[in-house]
Design a protein around this motif. Structure first.
Motif, PDB file in Angstrom:
ATOM      1  N   ASP B  95       1.777   2.171  12.078  1.00  0.00           N
ATOM      2  CA  ASP B  95       3.102   1.944  11.493  1.00  0.00           C
ATOM      3  C   ASP B  95       3.967   3.158  11.795  1.00  0.00           C
ATOM      4  OD1 ASP B  95       5.179   0.782  10.271  1.00  0.00           O
ATOM      5  OD2 ASP B  95       4.302   0.705   8.272  1.00  0.00           O
ATOM      6  N   GLY B 199       8.506  -5.968   5.192  1.00  0.00           N
ATOM      7  CA  GLY B 199       7.076  -6.018   5.454  1.00  0.00           C
ATOM      8  C   GLY B 199       6.291  -6.276   4.183  1.00  0.00           C
ATOM      9  N   SER B 200       4.973  -5.974   4.221  1.00  0.00           N
ATOM     10  CA  SER B 200       4.165  -6.193   3.019  1.00  0.00           C
ATOM     11  C   SER B 200       3.255  -4.992   2.795  1.00  0.00           C
ATOM     12  CB  SER B 200       3.404  -7.513   3.097  1.00  0.00           C
ATOM     13  OG  SER B 200       2.247  -7.406   3.901  1.00  0.00           O
ATOM     14  N   ASN B 202       1.897  -1.797   1.189  1.00  0.00           N
ATOM     15  CA  ASN B 202       2.431  -0.838   0.221  1.00  0.00           C
ATOM     16  C   ASN B 202       3.934  -0.613   0.369  1.00  0.00           C
ATOM     17  OD1 ASN B 202       2.426   0.607   2.559  1.00  0.00           O
ATOM     18  ND2 ASN B 202       1.244   2.340   1.811  1.00  0.00           N
ATOM     19  N   HIS B 203       4.596  -1.461   1.137  1.00  0.00           N
ATOM     20  CA  HIS B 203       6.037  -1.296   1.320  1.00  0.00           C
ATOM     21  C   HIS B 203       6.812  -1.892   0.144  1.00  0.00           C
ATOM     22  CE1 HIS B 203       5.146  -0.891   5.848  1.00  0.00           C
ATOM     23  NE2 HIS B 203       4.965   0.228   5.201  1.00  0.00           N
ATOM     24  N   ARG B 403      -4.576   6.326  -2.149  1.00  0.00           N
ATOM     25  CA  ARG B 403      -5.365   5.335  -2.875  1.00  0.00           C
ATOM     26  C   ARG B 403      -6.585   5.957  -3.533  1.00  0.00           C
ATOM     27  NH1 ARG B 403      -3.676   0.103  -1.943  1.00  0.00           N
ATOM     28  NH2 ARG B 403      -5.364  -0.591  -3.266  1.00  0.00           N
ATOM     29  N   ARG B 407      -8.705  -1.804  -1.542  1.00  0.00           N
ATOM     30  CA  ARG B 407      -7.929  -3.014  -1.829  1.00  0.00           C
ATOM     31  C   ARG B 407      -8.807  -4.098  -2.437  1.00  0.00           C
ATOM     32  NH1 ARG B 407      -2.937  -3.182   0.294  1.00  0.00           N
ATOM     33  NH2 ARG B 407      -2.374  -1.243   1.284  1.00  0.00           N
ATOM     34  N   SER B 434       3.658 -11.844  -3.059  1.00  0.00           N
ATOM     35  CA  SER B 434       2.236 -12.205  -3.073  1.00  0.00           C
ATOM     36  C   SER B 434       1.543 -11.598  -4.294  1.00  0.00           C
ATOM     37  CB  SER B 434       1.577 -11.686  -1.780  1.00  0.00           C
ATOM     38  OG  SER B 434       0.199 -11.469  -1.972  1.00  0.00           O
ATOM     39  N   GLU B 440      -3.460  -5.546  -5.324  1.00  0.00           N
ATOM     40  CA  GLU B 440      -3.916  -4.464  -4.448  1.00  0.00           C
ATOM     41  C   GLU B 440      -3.121  -3.185  -4.663  1.00  0.00           C
ATOM     42  OE1 GLU B 440      -3.914  -5.695  -0.384  1.00  0.00           O
ATOM     43  OE2 GLU B 440      -5.313  -7.321  -0.733  1.00  0.00           O
TER      44      GLU B 440
END
Lengths: 139, 476
Positions: B95, B199-200, B202-203, B403, B407, B434, B440
């Motif tokens: 990323d 996006g998805s 941790n964004h 973290r 997850r 989601s 998560e």
């Protein structure tokens, strides 16, 4: 279905097993898409051909998984069913198909996006009669 | 992590002594408590990074460091091209230029509160996010090339935001050295409909307010006071960045073999900075950085439109925009000599101190704002870069909480619906694409960001300026 996901501190590990290298690769792909969506909600309606190559089997696995992610994304699709053939000695060539359908957030139980398959914990091999293919995917 | 084999330099700085193939020592900035919780893999990965050609001073890990890809997340490595230094995939990741942008609103939390519910609804509806979402911009292949060359400057030229925003973005909104011809058509095609999407994972997009001021002078310089509302965006270069990673990892792995660079981990696939492969990869990464800058600029525009409709008296102005997955050429003094180094920051934020020319003039007296995103239920921080940090860690700080739970584990422990309910009862509204994603990203799945930030502050890498508390959060 012979696949699983496993723990990784920040991301998720995926693994596929089978009686052949091909089957292990097919199941690894199932494992990866199961991180993104409930696989049962994706019907294998449309077919996409995938071709990749690499000198080593483990690098080939990552190429296969990443090509699946690219093709799924380019077509706004999700895949749930896979077929793989691998040929060659020096240079391994993989020809495969992926079946799935266009993303429909109403019907598909979506989870998280996988950014890429990585070389982390990457391993392709055989334990007795059983082949395995695993790596960590970046989410 | 076992502390026995570490050498303690002071309360907040620990050294992995040079051994085996290590060219420099490893250095971990953390408290004893954070170190004890830290994954053993961080030591292994930092030691591997220390073996790469051309590395300067030390391979460095931040207090939030955890197991990553080749580099730990929270890792820093600076390489000198004049000493066969390398550019390394593991130090940048998939990323590219993922980062945080924070904007002031000119509102206080009291003024905003009555309209927060509507605000988060509209942000959720109008900022595309989540798996399979598409942006509002549909570009041609030529259009994408312009994005890759122009970054946020391109976005402003197209009417997304204002000229004055650019001053407050790293690289003034446009990274030099980008070559769209070194980015594959596939990567570009994947981005045609993605510019301006969150996006998805941790964004997120968060509305926050200043709950505590630690440094009144720096807060004033950044235009903040207690109760000020800000909006923060955390996202990156989307599919284009991911595809650049996919395209180059095999090439860099081959290059490492070709140039005889011994890598202990495939994830450290790399090439000499001064090689055709290294130069190509750098120019693609620079293009990826521009893509991320344009992306955050377009999202900011969507955020501003929502504010105009819901809170018309708000004035949404740029505070700063940082990237925490990058490789950038920067001048640093090593062994008394000023050199141009390629600084890799993987899950680590640039934190340049006062006086550096990269810092916007308006902030130069106090140093660069260092934007640290926490988790949705806890808090975020703004720090400022220090002179000490330049000496200690090439002007770098942590990037988030890091973290604490995988997850998978988080999904076993938390349920998305419950997490959202509990946060609501604490006055934090969450809208998510989601439920699994929310589980998560549950606050309890992360380390305590406060401890991480306190360690960064105490180590002198960056100093705390304000704490931000969330009131609304949109997740992908």
């Amino acid at each position: 279905m012979d696949y699983e996901t496993f723990e990784h501190e920040a991301d998720v590990g995926i693994a596929g097993y089978g009686r052949s290298l091909e089957e292990a690769f097919e199941n690894a792909a199932r494992a990866m898409f199961s991180v993104m969506v409930e696989l049962e909600s994706v019907a294998p309606k449309e077919r996409v051909r995938i071709e990749v190559e690499a000198e080593e089997a483990d690098i080939l696995l990552v190429e296969w998984l990443n090509e699946l992610l690219s093709q799924a994304h380019l077509r706004s699709m999700l895949f749930s069913d896979f077929e793989v053939r691998v040929e060659g000695d020096g240079m391994l060539r993989l020809e495969g198909t992926a079946k799935g359908e266009r993303i429909d957030p109403e019907r598909h139980r979506l989870k998280v996006e996988v950014k890429a398959a990585t070389y982390s914990m990457l391993e392709v091999g055989r334990e007795g009669e059983r082949y395995f293919a695993r790596c960590v995917v970046d989410v | 992590m076992e502390l026995k084999s570490l050498r303690k330099r002071d309360e907040y700085e620990w050294e992995i002594p040079k051994q085996g193939c290590m060219r420099v020592p490893g250095r971990i900035f953390a408290t004893r408590a954070l170190l004890e919780e830290m994954d053993e893999k961080v030591r292994e990965q930092i030691s591997n990074v220390a073996c790469l050609p051309g590395i300067q001073k030390a391979a460095i890990a931040m207090p939030d460091a955890h197991w990553g890809y080749g580099f730990p997340i929270g890792g820093v490595g600076a390489f000198d091209p004049e000493e066969n230094g390398v550019i390394c995939m593991g130090g940048i990741g998939f990323d590219i230029s993922c980062g945080v942008r924070t904007m002031r609103t000119g509102m206080s939390i009291e003024e905003l509160k009555p309209r927060i519910e509507r605000l988060v609804e509209e942000l959720y509806r109008r900022v595309p996010a989540g798996l399979g979402s598409r942006g509002k911009l549909h570009l041609s292949m030529q259009g994408i090339d312009e994005v890759l060359r122009g970054g946020a400057v391109w976005a402003v030229e197209k009417g997304y935001g204002y000229e004055e925003d650019l001053e407050f973005i790293e690289e003034r909104g446009r990274m030099e050295g980008a070559k769209p011809e070194n980015v594959s058509d596939k990567a570009k095609k994947r981005q045609l409909h993605e510019v301006g999407t969150l996006g998805s994972g941790n964004h997120y997009l968060e509305v926050q307010y200043v709950s505590e001021v630690y440094d009144a002078e720096a807060a004033r310089v950044y235009g903040l006071e207690k109760g000020s509302v800000v909006v923060s965006v955390h996202c990156g270069s989307r599919a284009l960045g991911h595809q650049i990673g996919m395209d180059y990892i095999k090439e860099l792995y081959r290059a490492a073999k070709k140039y005889g660079i011994p890598i202990r981990d495939k994830e450290l696939a790399c090439a000499p900075i001064k090689s055709p492969e290294g130069e190509r990869y750098f120019s693609a990464v620079a293009a990826g950085i521009n893509c991320a800058l344009a992306n955050r600029q377009v999202i900011s525009h969507l955020v501003r439109q929502v504010f105009e409709d819901v809170v018309p008296e708000a004035e949404v102005k740029m505070l700063y925009d940082i990237s925490h997955n990058t490789c950038k050429p920067e001048e640093h003094v090593v062994e008394g000599r000023r050199r141009l180094l390629y600084v890799h920051r993987k899950g680590s934020t640039r934190a340049l101190g006062p006086g550096r020319r990269e810092v916007p003039k308006a902030y130069r007296s106090v140093g660069q704002p260092v934007l640290i995103g926490g988790t949705m239920g806890t808090c975020s921080f703004i720090l400022r870069g220090t002179e000490d940090g330049l000496e200690k860690a090439f002007g770098s700080a942590c990037h988030g909480a890091g973290r604490a739970m995988s997850r998978k584990q988080a999904k076993r422990v938390y349920r998305g619906e419950r997490v959202v309910q509990e946060l609501r009862s604490k006055g934090i509204l969450v809208k998510a694409h989601s439920w699994a994603g929310v589980a998560e990203e549950a606050p309890g799945a992360y380390k305590d960001v406060e401890k991480v930030v306190n360690a960064v502050h105490a180590a002198g890498l960056a100093y705390r300026v304000v704490k931000l508390k969330p009131v609304a959060c949109v997740k992908g």
